[in-house]
Design an enzyme around this catalytic site. Structure first.
Site, PDB file in Angstrom:
ATOM      1  N   SER A 137       0.864  -1.180   0.000  1.00 33.35           N
ATOM      2  CA  SER A 137       0.000   0.000   0.000  1.00 33.35           C
ATOM      3  C   SER A 137       0.900   1.229   0.000  1.00 33.35           C
ATOM      4  O   SER A 137       2.067   1.155   0.412  1.00 33.35           O
ATOM      5  CB  SER A 137      -0.891   0.010   1.245  1.00 33.35           C
ATOM      6  OG  SER A 137      -1.538   1.259   1.401  1.00 33.35           O
ATOM      7  N   TYR A 151      -1.957  -1.437  11.157  1.00 31.25           N
ATOM      8  CA  TYR A 151      -2.147  -1.664   9.720  1.00 31.25           C
ATOM      9  C   TYR A 151      -1.032  -1.009   8.908  1.00 31.25           C
ATOM     10  O   TYR A 151      -0.443  -1.643   8.021  1.00 31.25           O
ATOM     11  CB  TYR A 151      -3.501  -1.128   9.264  1.00 31.25           C
ATOM     12  CG  TYR A 151      -3.677  -1.185   7.771  1.00 31.25           C
ATOM     13  CD1 TYR A 151      -3.892  -2.397   7.127  1.00 31.25           C
ATOM     14  CD2 TYR A 151      -3.591  -0.031   6.985  1.00 31.25           C
ATOM     15  CE1 TYR A 151      -4.031  -2.461   5.748  1.00 31.25           C
ATOM     16  CE2 TYR A 151      -3.735  -0.089   5.612  1.00 31.25           C
ATOM     17  CZ  TYR A 151      -3.946  -1.305   5.000  1.00 31.25           C
ATOM     18  OH  TYR A 151      -4.071  -1.376   3.639  1.00 31.25           O
TER      19      TYR A 151
END
Length: 264
Positions: A137, A151
């Site tokens: 990401s 995360y």
């Protein structure tokens, strides 16, 4: 015909990657928790692209699930392409987040990805060819994400792991690529509990098909990283600019919940 193993393949980026691989003639091994969605996806892909599709129902957030999956898959399929896409997020103050949910997220985002890569690699190296795509990401480029601290840390791991492993495998014929999408149209933010944050309300979202096309091109070219879209590139670049404390401040603002506007 090359065979691609794709985790988290029942929806979102995973399903879009399955379509992209099928369109280029790859046989598919699809993995996800939802058997009904997997079976539906398999039928559609077989009808549209004429490729062989096998499905395996597995929750990779469970301890040992990656090893069990590979034991089932390896005896039936010679995997040439591994797509580590399965992942989950969790929003909220760290000290209030359930320990079991944090553990499952780390198991899925980090442990399962690492384990599957380790189990698939010997066969790829022995054959002298193969491709691995790890879905990271743009948050992996950020110094941290207050409100989604764990995360963000898992995606930083995926990016770092991919870069180190790619260098390690130089000259083997096996490439490893990190796909680093930005905010993408999916149910991710709903499941993570972050849908009302400024990040997901106001930052332009990329379609999964666009992310998958960019990821597939980079995978086949053996590129180290790919960041689809201008906005995503801007976020990744800004996260690495000094002083990185500024990015932490911006992330804290982006990950705050805004007021929910009444329906018109």
């Amino acid at each position: 015909m090359n065979t691609a193993l794709i985790t988290g393949a029942s929806s979102g980026i995973g399903l879009a990657l399955a379509r992209e691989l099928a369109a280029h003639g790859h046989a598919l091994v699809l993995v996800a928790r939802d058997r009904e969605k997997l079976d539906l996806a398999a039928k559609q892909l077989e009808l549209q692209y004429g490729v062989q599709v096998s499905v395996y129902t597995k929750d990779l957030s469970e301890p040992g699930a990656a090893e069990q999956l590979w034991a089932d898959v390896s005896g039936r399929h010679a995997v040439d392409v591994l797509i580590n896409n399965a992942g989950v997020g969790l929003y909220g103050d760290f000290h209030e987040q359930p320990v079991d949910e944090l553990t499952r997220m780390q198991t899925l985002n980090v442990v399962a990805l690492t384990t599957l890569t380790r189990l698939v690699l010997p066969g790829l190296v022995a054959r002298g060819r193969g491709r691995i795509l790890n879905v990271a990401s743009i948050v992996g480029y950020q110094p941290g994400g207050p409100g989604m601290a764990v995360y963000y840390a898992t995606k930083a791991y995926v990016l770092s792991f991919t870069k180190g492993l790619a260098k390690e495998l130089s000259g083997t014929g096996v490439s490893v690529t990190a796909l680093c999408p930005g905010v993408t149209v999916s149910a991710f933010e709903e499941r993570a509990g972050a849908s009302q944050t400024y990040l997901y309300r106001f930052v332009p979202q990329t379609k999964p098909d666009s992310v998958a096309k960019a990821g597939y091109r980079a995978l086949m070219k053996g590129r180290l990283t790919v960041i689809p879209g201008f906005t995503a590139k801007l976020f990744a670049f800004s996260g690495e600019l000094p002083p990185r404390a500024i990015a932490l401040f911006v992330n804290r603002w982006l990950l705050r919940r805004g007021k929910v506007m009444p329906a018109a």
